[in-house]
Design a protein around this motif. Structure first.
Motif, mmCIF file in Angstrom:
data_model
loop_
_atom_site.group_PDB
_atom_site.id
_atom_site.type_symbol
_atom_site.label_atom_id
_atom_site.label_comp_id
_atom_site.label_asym_id
_atom_site.label_seq_id
_atom_site.Cartn_x
_atom_site.Cartn_y
_atom_site.Cartn_z
ATOM 1 N N UNK A 96 -18.097 78.218 -103.962
ATOM 2 C CA UNK A 96 -17.731 79.485 -104.456
ATOM 3 C C UNK A 96 -18.245 80.639 -104.237
ATOM 4 N N UNK A 97 -17.719 81.815 -103.979
ATOM 5 C CA UNK A 97 -17.979 83.082 -103.421
ATOM 6 C C UNK A 97 -18.011 83.970 -104.751
ATOM 7 N N UNK A 98 -19.515 84.561 -104.877
ATOM 8 C CA UNK A 98 -19.711 85.475 -105.905
ATOM 9 C C UNK A 98 -19.718 86.724 -105.173
ATOM 10 N N UNK B 23 -28.026 90.057 -101.018
ATOM 11 C CA UNK B 23 -26.510 89.946 -100.804
ATOM 12 C C UNK B 23 -26.603 90.085 -99.239
ATOM 13 N N UNK B 24 -25.102 89.502 -98.682
ATOM 14 C CA UNK B 24 -24.960 89.592 -97.417
ATOM 15 C C UNK B 24 -23.410 89.739 -97.184
ATOM 16 N N UNK B 25 -23.194 89.992 -95.926
ATOM 17 C CA UNK B 25 -21.878 90.317 -95.616
ATOM 18 C C UNK B 25 -21.214 88.801 -94.803
ATOM 19 N N UNK B 26 -19.815 88.767 -95.335
ATOM 20 C CA UNK B 26 -19.129 87.918 -94.389
ATOM 21 C C UNK B 26 -17.648 88.308 -94.056
ATOM 22 N N UNK B 27 -16.941 87.788 -93.125
ATOM 23 C CA UNK B 27 -15.663 87.877 -92.939
ATOM 24 C C UNK B 27 -14.607 87.461 -93.897
ATOM 25 N N UNK B 28 -13.727 88.240 -94.324
ATOM 26 C CA UNK B 28 -12.834 87.861 -95.275
ATOM 27 C C UNK B 28 -12.080 86.633 -94.751
ATOM 28 N N UNK B 29 -11.329 86.491 -93.901
ATOM 29 C CA UNK B 29 -10.700 85.385 -93.511
ATOM 30 C C UNK B 29 -11.331 84.242 -93.048
ATOM 31 N N UNK B 30 -12.473 84.247 -92.377
ATOM 32 C CA UNK B 30 -13.152 82.856 -92.090
ATOM 33 C C UNK B 30 -14.352 82.669 -92.985
ATOM 34 N N UNK B 31 -14.781 83.655 -93.648
ATOM 35 C CA UNK B 31 -16.029 83.349 -94.435
ATOM 36 C C UNK B 31 -17.181 83.131 -93.587
ATOM 37 N N UNK B 32 -17.250 83.667 -92.337
ATOM 38 C CA UNK B 32 -18.144 83.584 -91.702
ATOM 39 C C UNK B 32 -18.710 85.045 -91.034
ATOM 40 N N UNK B 33 -19.213 85.003 -89.597
ATOM 41 C CA UNK B 33 -19.733 86.274 -89.207
ATOM 42 C C UNK B 33 -18.723 87.070 -88.516
ATOM 43 N N UNK C 201 -14.421 93.830 -105.011
ATOM 44 C CA UNK C 201 -15.506 94.927 -104.877
ATOM 45 C C UNK C 201 -15.680 95.060 -103.415
ATOM 46 N N UNK C 202 -14.611 95.471 -102.781
ATOM 47 C CA UNK C 202 -14.427 96.066 -101.436
ATOM 48 C C UNK C 202 -14.446 97.765 -101.418
ATOM 49 N N UNK C 203 -15.071 98.202 -100.770
ATOM 50 C CA UNK C 203 -15.021 99.684 -100.253
ATOM 51 C C UNK C 203 -13.941 99.790 -99.168
ATOM 52 N N UNK C 204 -13.754 101.149 -98.876
ATOM 53 C CA UNK C 204 -12.941 101.628 -97.829
ATOM 54 C C UNK C 204 -13.372 100.700 -96.429
ATOM 55 N N UNK D 88 -11.469 98.268 -94.276
ATOM 56 C CA UNK D 88 -10.997 98.522 -92.852
ATOM 57 C C UNK D 88 -11.450 97.458 -91.839
ATOM 58 N N UNK D 89 -12.619 96.842 -92.052
ATOM 59 C CA UNK D 89 -13.221 95.863 -91.114
ATOM 60 C C UNK D 89 -12.993 94.284 -91.652
ATOM 61 N N UNK D 90 -12.479 94.246 -93.014
ATOM 62 C CA UNK D 90 -11.778 92.774 -93.303
ATOM 63 C C UNK D 90 -13.071 91.964 -93.581
ATOM 64 N N UNK D 91 -14.021 92.610 -94.319
ATOM 65 C CA UNK D 91 -15.481 92.156 -94.847
ATOM 66 C C UNK D 91 -15.495 92.085 -96.310
ATOM 67 N N UNK D 92 -16.247 91.310 -96.752
ATOM 68 C CA UNK D 92 -16.709 91.055 -98.009
ATOM 69 C C UNK D 92 -18.209 90.998 -98.096
ATOM 70 N N UNK D 93 -18.772 91.672 -99.210
ATOM 71 C CA UNK D 93 -20.339 91.589 -99.616
ATOM 72 C C UNK D 93 -20.328 90.698 -100.550
ATOM 73 N N UNK D 94 -21.239 89.569 -100.702
ATOM 74 C CA UNK D 94 -21.149 88.499 -101.496
ATOM 75 C C UNK D 94 -22.725 88.377 -101.848
ATOM 76 N N UNK D 95 -23.050 87.741 -103.087
ATOM 77 C CA UNK D 95 -24.414 87.053 -103.589
ATOM 78 C C UNK D 95 -24.629 86.247 -102.379
ATOM 79 N N UNK D 96 -25.783 86.172 -102.116
ATOM 80 C CA UNK D 96 -26.243 85.183 -101.009
ATOM 81 C C UNK D 96 -26.882 83.982 -101.854
ATOM 82 N N UNK D 97 -26.164 82.745 -101.895
ATOM 83 C CA UNK D 97 -26.636 81.688 -102.736
ATOM 84 C C UNK D 97 -28.145 81.208 -102.020
ATOM 85 N N UNK D 98 -28.391 81.531 -101.070
ATOM 86 C CA UNK D 98 -29.637 81.015 -100.393
ATOM 87 C C UNK D 98 -30.385 82.292 -100.195
#
Length: 150
Positions: A4-6, A77-87, A120-123, A127-137
C-alpha cells in the motif's frame, strides 16, 4: 504482494523542502567563503552560475542515488515513478527539477496544487510522472539506503 502506498503529506513535503533549503544555503555560504572577493563587493558572475547550477544538481544528484534528498530522508519520504513504482530515470528527475522551478516561478501555484491533488502531486511531479510517498522503511540507516540503491 502489492504494498500500500501512502502519499506524503503536504507538511512532510514542506518540512523536507525547508531542510533542503537550509542545506543549500549552507553550501552557498561555504562556497562564498572560499570564493575570491572583489574590491567593489559585487557578486562575481561565476558564483551566480554555480549557485544556479546547485539548484538543479542538488536534487537530481540525491534523487538519482537515494530516491530522496537529505531533507526527504529526514522527513521519511521518498520519490517513486508513477507507472512502475520504482526509480525514475535521470532525465525525468531533471525534468522534475525544472518543473519545480517553474512551479515556484508561477507564484508557487505549481507547488500549491499539492494541497488539492488526490495523489499529492505538484506540477513538477505531474511533468515527470513521479510521486512522493511516505517511506515505509524510513527507520533504515543511511548505510542501508545506500546499499539498497546499488
Amino acid at each position: 504482494m502489492q504494498r500500500r502506498i501512502t502519499y506524503a503529506k503536504p507538511g512532510m513535503r514542506v518540512f523536507s523542502a525547508l531542510l533542503d533549503l537550509f542545506l543549500y544555503v549552507v553550501l552557498l555560504i561555504v562556497l562564498a567563503a572560499a570564493w575570491p572577493m572583489t574590491d567593489d563587493l559585487t557578486v562575481p558572475m561565476g558564483f551566480l552560475v554555480i549557485a544556479a547550477a546547485l539548484v538543479f544538481f542538488y536534487p537530481v544528484f540525491f534523487l538519482t542515488g537515494w530516491l530522496a534528498t537529505p531533507g526527504m530522508m529526514l522527513a521519511g519520504i521518498r520519490l517513486i515513478d508513477v507507472k512502475e513504482g520504482d526509480r525514475p530515470g535521470v532525465v525525468r528527475l531533471a525534468l522534475r527539477t525544472l518543473g519545480w522551478v517553474a512551479g515556484l516561478l508561477l507564484f508557487g501555484l505549481g507547488l500549491l496544487i499539492i494541497l488539492r491533488d488526490d495523489r499529492r502531486q505538484g506540477l513538477h511531479d505531474k511533468m515527470a510522472g513521479t510521486l512522493v510517498i511516505e517511506d515505509d522503511e524510513a527507520n533504515k540507516s543511511l548505510a542501508e539506503l545506500i546499499q539498497e540503491s546499488k
